[in-house]
Design a protein around this motif. Structure first.
Motif, PDB file in Angstrom:
ATOM      1  N   CYS A   1       0.650  -1.402   0.059  1.00 31.75           N
ATOM      2  CA  CYS A   1       0.160  -0.006  -0.254  1.00 31.75           C
ATOM      3  C   CYS A   1       0.849   1.194   0.033  1.00 31.75           C
ATOM      4  N   PRO A   2       0.786   2.050  -1.021  1.00 29.14           N
ATOM      5  CA  PRO A   2       1.617   3.207  -1.040  1.00 29.14           C
ATOM      6  C   PRO A   2       1.078   4.328  -0.020  1.00 29.14           C
ATOM      7  N   LYS A   3      -0.002   4.101   0.602  1.00 26.29           N
ATOM      8  CA  LYS A   3      -0.336   5.153   1.698  1.00 26.29           C
ATOM      9  C   LYS A   3       0.169   4.561   3.204  1.00 26.29           C
TER      10      LYS A   3
ATOM     11  N   ASN B   1       1.769   1.574   3.647  1.00 23.89           N
ATOM     12  CA  ASN B   1       3.132   0.232   3.520  1.00 23.89           C
ATOM     13  C   ASN B   1       2.663  -1.139   3.789  1.00 23.89           C
ATOM     14  N   CYS B   2       1.119  -1.214   3.952  1.00 27.74           N
ATOM     15  CA  CYS B   2       0.924  -2.428   4.531  1.00 27.74           C
ATOM     16  C   CYS B   2       0.826  -3.400   3.353  1.00 27.74           C
ATOM     17  N   CYS B   3       1.298  -4.845   3.626  1.00 34.55           N
ATOM     18  CA  CYS B   3       1.184  -5.635   2.340  1.00 34.55           C
ATOM     19  C   CYS B   3      -0.113  -6.125   1.984  1.00 34.55           C
ATOM     20  N   SER B   4      -0.527  -6.162   0.933  1.00 37.57           N
ATOM     21  CA  SER B   4      -2.053  -6.546   0.714  1.00 37.57           C
ATOM     22  C   SER B   4      -2.112  -7.470  -0.350  1.00 37.57           C
ATOM     23  N   ARG B   5      -2.835  -8.512  -0.048  1.00 40.66           N
ATOM     24  CA  ARG B   5      -3.149  -9.557  -1.197  1.00 40.66           C
ATOM     25  C   ARG B   5      -4.110  -9.137  -1.983  1.00 40.66           C
ATOM     26  N   ARG B   6      -4.118  -9.931  -3.421  1.00 36.72           N
ATOM     27  CA  ARG B   6      -5.131  -9.463  -4.283  1.00 36.72           C
ATOM     28  C   ARG B   6      -6.541 -10.466  -3.864  1.00 36.72           C
ATOM     29  N   ILE B   7      -7.459  -9.985  -3.223  1.00 37.00           N
ATOM     30  CA  ILE B   7      -8.519 -10.786  -2.640  1.00 37.00           C
ATOM     31  C   ILE B   7      -9.646 -10.650  -3.761  1.00 37.00           C
ATOM     32  N   VAL B   8      -9.986  -9.545  -4.185  1.00 42.05           N
ATOM     33  CA  VAL B   8     -10.894  -9.330  -5.205  1.00 42.05           C
ATOM     34  C   VAL B   8     -10.892  -9.412  -6.591  1.00 42.05           C
ATOM     35  N   TRP B   9     -11.654  -9.633  -7.396  1.00 42.67           N
ATOM     36  CA  TRP B   9     -11.267 -10.044  -8.868  1.00 42.67           C
ATOM     37  C   TRP B   9     -10.884  -8.943  -9.488  1.00 42.67           C
TER      38      TRP B   9
ATOM     39  N   HIS C   1      -9.979  -5.578  -8.204  1.00 39.57           N
ATOM     40  CA  HIS C   1      -9.141  -4.524  -7.648  1.00 39.57           C
ATOM     41  C   HIS C   1      -8.229  -5.123  -6.493  1.00 39.57           C
ATOM     42  N   TRP C   2      -7.419  -4.428  -6.027  1.00 34.91           N
ATOM     43  CA  TRP C   2      -6.800  -4.281  -4.782  1.00 34.91           C
ATOM     44  C   TRP C   2      -7.201  -3.395  -3.502  1.00 34.91           C
ATOM     45  N   TYR C   3      -7.298  -3.788  -2.490  1.00 37.06           N
ATOM     46  CA  TYR C   3      -7.693  -2.889  -1.198  1.00 37.06           C
ATOM     47  C   TYR C   3      -6.690  -3.042  -0.198  1.00 37.06           C
ATOM     48  N   CYS C   4      -6.273  -2.116   0.497  1.00 37.94           N
ATOM     49  CA  CYS C   4      -5.312  -2.207   1.685  1.00 37.94           C
ATOM     50  C   CYS C   4      -5.551  -2.925   2.820  1.00 37.94           C
ATOM     51  N   GLU C   5      -4.964  -3.977   3.240  1.00 32.29           N
ATOM     52  CA  GLU C   5      -5.749  -4.832   4.220  1.00 32.29           C
ATOM     53  C   GLU C   5      -5.484  -4.350   5.462  1.00 32.29           C
ATOM     54  N   ASN C   6      -5.111  -3.169   5.721  1.00 31.82           N
ATOM     55  CA  ASN C   6      -4.962  -2.476   7.033  1.00 31.82           C
ATOM     56  C   ASN C   6      -6.208  -1.748   7.252  1.00 31.82           C
ATOM     57  N   SER C   7      -7.074  -2.273   8.429  1.00 31.95           N
ATOM     58  CA  SER C   7      -8.347  -1.746   8.421  1.00 31.95           C
ATOM     59  C   SER C   7      -8.402  -0.273   8.711  1.00 31.95           C
ATOM     60  N   ASP C   8      -7.211   0.547   9.163  1.00 29.29           N
ATOM     61  CA  ASP C   8      -7.272   1.825   9.447  1.00 29.29           C
ATOM     62  C   ASP C   8      -6.978   2.640   8.052  1.00 29.29           C
TER      63      ASP C   8
ATOM     64  N   TYR D   1      -7.173   0.131  -5.299  1.00 30.96           N
ATOM     65  CA  TYR D   1      -6.340   0.232  -6.621  1.00 30.96           C
ATOM     66  C   TYR D   1      -6.968  -0.444  -7.443  1.00 30.96           C
ATOM     67  N   THR D   2      -7.295  -0.104  -8.678  1.00 22.28           N
ATOM     68  CA  THR D   2      -7.990  -0.672 -10.004  1.00 22.28           C
ATOM     69  C   THR D   2      -7.059  -0.554 -10.935  1.00 22.28           C
ATOM     70  N   LEU D   3      -7.145  -1.785 -11.717  1.00 14.82           N
ATOM     71  CA  LEU D   3      -6.350  -1.764 -12.987  1.00 14.82           C
ATOM     72  C   LEU D   3      -7.354  -2.078 -13.863  1.00 14.82           C
ATOM     73  N   LYS D   4      -7.394  -1.474 -15.125  1.00 14.50           N
ATOM     74  CA  LYS D   4      -8.326  -1.777 -16.012  1.00 14.50           C
ATOM     75  C   LYS D   4      -8.351  -3.216 -16.563  1.00 14.50           C
ATOM     76  N   GLN D   5      -9.484  -3.979 -16.575  1.00 12.92           N
ATOM     77  CA  GLN D   5      -9.546  -5.403 -17.270  1.00 12.92           C
ATOM     78  C   GLN D   5     -10.204  -5.107 -18.389  1.00 12.92           C
ATOM     79  N   ARG D   6      -9.465  -5.554 -19.516  1.00 16.33           N
ATOM     80  CA  ARG D   6     -10.062  -5.627 -20.900  1.00 16.33           C
ATOM     81  C   ARG D   6     -10.885  -6.737 -21.270  1.00 16.33           C
ATOM     82  N   PRO D   7     -12.049  -6.886 -21.831  1.00 17.08           N
ATOM     83  CA  PRO D   7     -12.734  -8.016 -22.224  1.00 17.08           C
ATOM     84  C   PRO D   7     -11.757  -8.979 -23.139  1.00 17.08           C
ATOM     85  N   ILE D   8     -12.060 -10.063 -23.014  1.00 15.61           N
ATOM     86  CA  ILE D   8     -11.125 -10.836 -24.202  1.00 15.61           C
ATOM     87  C   ILE D   8     -12.350 -11.876 -24.751  1.00 15.61           C
ATOM     88  N   SER D   9     -12.063 -12.194 -26.017  1.00 20.32           N
ATOM     89  CA  SER D   9     -13.274 -12.770 -26.832  1.00 20.32           C
ATOM     90  C   SER D   9     -12.665 -14.336 -26.436  1.00 20.32           C
ATOM     91  N   PRO D  10     -13.569 -15.644 -26.569  1.00 23.20           N
ATOM     92  CA  PRO D  10     -13.211 -16.920 -26.195  1.00 23.20           C
ATOM     93  C   PRO D  10     -12.065 -17.307 -27.326  1.00 23.20           C
TER      94      PRO D  10
END
Ligand SMILES: O=C(O)CCC(=O)C(=O)O
Ligand SMILES: [Fe+2]
Length: 597
Positions: free
Chosen positions: A175-177, A179-187, A189-196, A201-210
């Motif tokens: 976390c740049p705010k 410094n807590c190390c945070s896992r990729r928990i949700v599909w 985006h990332w969220y800081c695991e420090n409850s305070d 942080y979201t990175l664009k996901q592009r749709p892909i064809s089959p």
């Protein structure tokens, strides 16, 4: 030490010598360099222990774990400002620093005077000498840079031609705010695991064809297979087998090919079936077929997330490799999933339930009693490299039929008898596992229906019989595992039997959340009987390309006219011109009347 390597020090929460209380289970302190390595004879058995002294590389900067209120920069920060005293051994002639309060001793393990102090000492008085502790050594290695890796950016993703589900993007972030190390928990985006901390942080996901997902899966397979392996993904996909008494038959149902695997118990009696509905291009491209569903899954906002697979909330908590979201009646699936009722389900879930209900009905029919409709749907998403290990779907509240729709990259599904069952033999080297008896390849659009035959009857006999047989028939005896070869979704429908729930509250939830809304019948699926290939209407661009090709063949356009037209066409496509329809028509006329220009 000689190689001047920077070293990261991680301290555990219980670290007793930290000047302050460390806030996390694992605390990444900073970059250090090794200043001394020596041998010591200590402990009750007087064995040789090797000791390492480290100094922080950027000692001038205040440490984040420093005691509150301590000076911004430690006083003893200049290299060479303090020097430890040095002594020389009269026996072996080697010199070493005075490291202990007990005085100097030779630190050469091969020497007769090794670790012999002038004065008597015991291990508890073997504290370090203050001068030695305050010694500062200059670091001659390379600047190791920032301790936290930078956040991946959209530019990074674009440079690696990523869509957003690549293995590298499943890694955690710092976390740049805070410094807590945070896992990729949700599909998505990332969220800081420090409850305070509120950093996300979201990175664009592009749709892909089959089609593209399969191309990517092949690339992933090639780059991740063992260097000695000559296998291609297509070769691996062909490796299907049914052994150990599992019998295979084949049926055709409209455009569907169905492989039926009969599963025996220890006495060879058939106790259930795994039916593999193999899809194809015709099925996949129909309206609301697998191609459309794959696209809708990617744009649906499902809040898929990883749940603790082991030791939830504890220090050693491990998350599932895959991401999941449950809809309809709440379903535990080893660990409790976040569940939403069907009133909050996106359309694609209803379309899936109807498709899988059709498959369930075709697979199970009315052999024992009418096919019980599904009241639950678990959506699972796999990033590249994600898997689901051997497990069973044997909850006591579960009906006998489980159906799964596969979307995206192909996957290997394997079934094996449980170690404690009397079926099959244990693997010689790993005495807790048995080898798989059934291995199938799930491709985009395929459906697998697992069903325990005669379970209905036994289930009604008594609870004990039910427990013995439950899916002691298929699902608990046969554990299964799925290894996708890339980005993939699996949508699995089950029958959750509300009456078997422990509490009234759970029974109510199963009923209320698992009732399909009346409007959902419009998504009924009838098996694509009589479906034919969907012919895509030719676009204006295709028409022009065809015209250019035709005129090239007849020679009615010159080479320079052709390249001019192609450039124009490319230009129009590249800027995604909104008025391009009209302009392309003009262009078409240009080709039709080349001589007027
Ligand atoms: O990914 C799959 O095809 C199967 C998923 C599965 O086994 C489950 O949801 O229980
Ligand atoms: Fe499963």
């Amino acid at each position: 030490m000689q190689r001047k390597l920077p070293i990261v020090v991680i301290a555990g929460q219980g670290n007793a010598i930290s000047p302050s209380k460390l806030p996390h289970v694992y605390n990444v302190l900073d970059w250090f360099h090794v200043t001394d390595v020596w041998a010591e004879k200590s402990g009750p058995k007087k064995v040789i222990n090797w000791r390492v002294r480290l100094e922080k590389i950027k000692i001038i900067e205040k440490s984040w774990w420093a005691v509150k209120g301590s000076p911004a920069s430690p006083q003893e920060s200049t290299a060479g400002s303090q020097k430890a005293d040095v002594g020389t051994c009269t026996d072996c002639g080697t010199s070493s620093k005075v490291k202990y309060n007990a005085g100097w001793a030779c630190l050469e393990p091969g020497c007769d005077s090794f670790f012999k102090f002038k004065n008597e000492h015991n291990d508890t008085t073997l504290d370090y000498d203050d001068k030695y502790m305050k010694e500062r050594t200059s670091y001659g290695g390379l600047d190791p840079g920032s301790l936290s890796p930078p956040l991946p950016t959209d530019q990074d993703a674009s440079d690696m031609e990523a869509y957003g589900f690549e293995k590298a993007l499943k890694r955690g972030i710092v976390c740049p705010k805070c410094n807590c190390c945070s896992r990729r928990i949700v599909w998505d985006h990332w969220y800081c695991e420090n409850s305070d901390c509120d950093f996300t942080y979201t990175l664009k996901q592009r749709p892909i064809s089959p089609d593209d997902v399969i191309v990517k899966a092949m690339e992933y397979f090639e780059t991740n297979k063992r260097p000695t392996s000559k296998q291609s993904m297509l070769g691996e996909m062909d490796k299907e087998f049914a052994i150990g008494g599992v019998l295979r038959t084949h049926k055709i149902h409209g455009p569907w090919n169905i492989n039926e695997y009969a599963i025996p118990d220890e006495a060879g009696k058939i106790i259930g079936f795994v039916r593999h509905f193999k899809s194809n291009g015709i099925i996949n491209q129909q309206k609301d077929g697998p191609n459309d569903l794959f696209e809708q899954m990617q744009t649906g906002g499902f809040a898929l997330r990883r749940s603790p697979a082991r030791q939830a909330g504890a220090v050693g908590e491990i998350l599932t490799s895959h991401f999941a979201a449950n809809f309809g009646a709440p379903y535990k699936f080893s660990v409790k999933q976040v569940s939403r009722g069907f009133d909050q389900a996106p359309e694609v879930i209803f379309k899936t339930i109807k498709r899988l209900s059709w498959a369930g009905q075709v697979a199970v029919g009315n052999e024992h009693k009418p096919f019980q409709s599904f009241n639950e749907c678990l959506a699972i998403g796999y990033f590249e490299g994600s898997v689901i290990n051997y497990h069973d779907d044997g909850e006591k509240t579960l009906g006998p039929t489980v159906a799964t729709l596969s979307l995206g990259a192909p996957a290997r599904m394997m079934f094996r008898p449980k170690a404690k069952s009397a079926i099959g033999k244990l693997v010689a080297k790993a005495r807790t596992t048995k080898p798989p008896v059934l291995q199938i390849t799930l491709s985009h659009g395929d459906i697998v229906v697992m069903d325990g035959e005669k379970i209905q009857k036994l289930y009604e006999v008594s609870h004990a019989a039910y427990q013995d047989w439950n899916i002691s028939s298929v699902l608990t005896v046969k554990q299964h595992a799925v290894t996708p070869w890339g980005f993939r979704y699996a949508l699995t429908c089950r029958q959750i039997i509300g009456e078997k729930m422990d509490t009234e509250e759970e029974r109510q939830a199963a009923f209320l959340e698992g009732t399909l809304p009346p409007g959902s019948d419009k998504y009924n699926y009838t098996g694509d009987l009589g479906a034919t290939e969907v012919v895509q209407p030719t676009s204006e661009v295709d028409k022009i390309n065809n015209e250019i090709a035709a005129r090239m063949m007849t020679g009615s356009l010159t080479a320079s006219q052709i390249s001019l037209l192609k450039d124009k066409l490319e230009g129009l496509l590249a800027c995604n011109h909104t008025g391009s329809q009209q302009t392309i028509m003009d262009l078409s006329r240009d080709i039709a009347m080349p001589d007027t220009h």
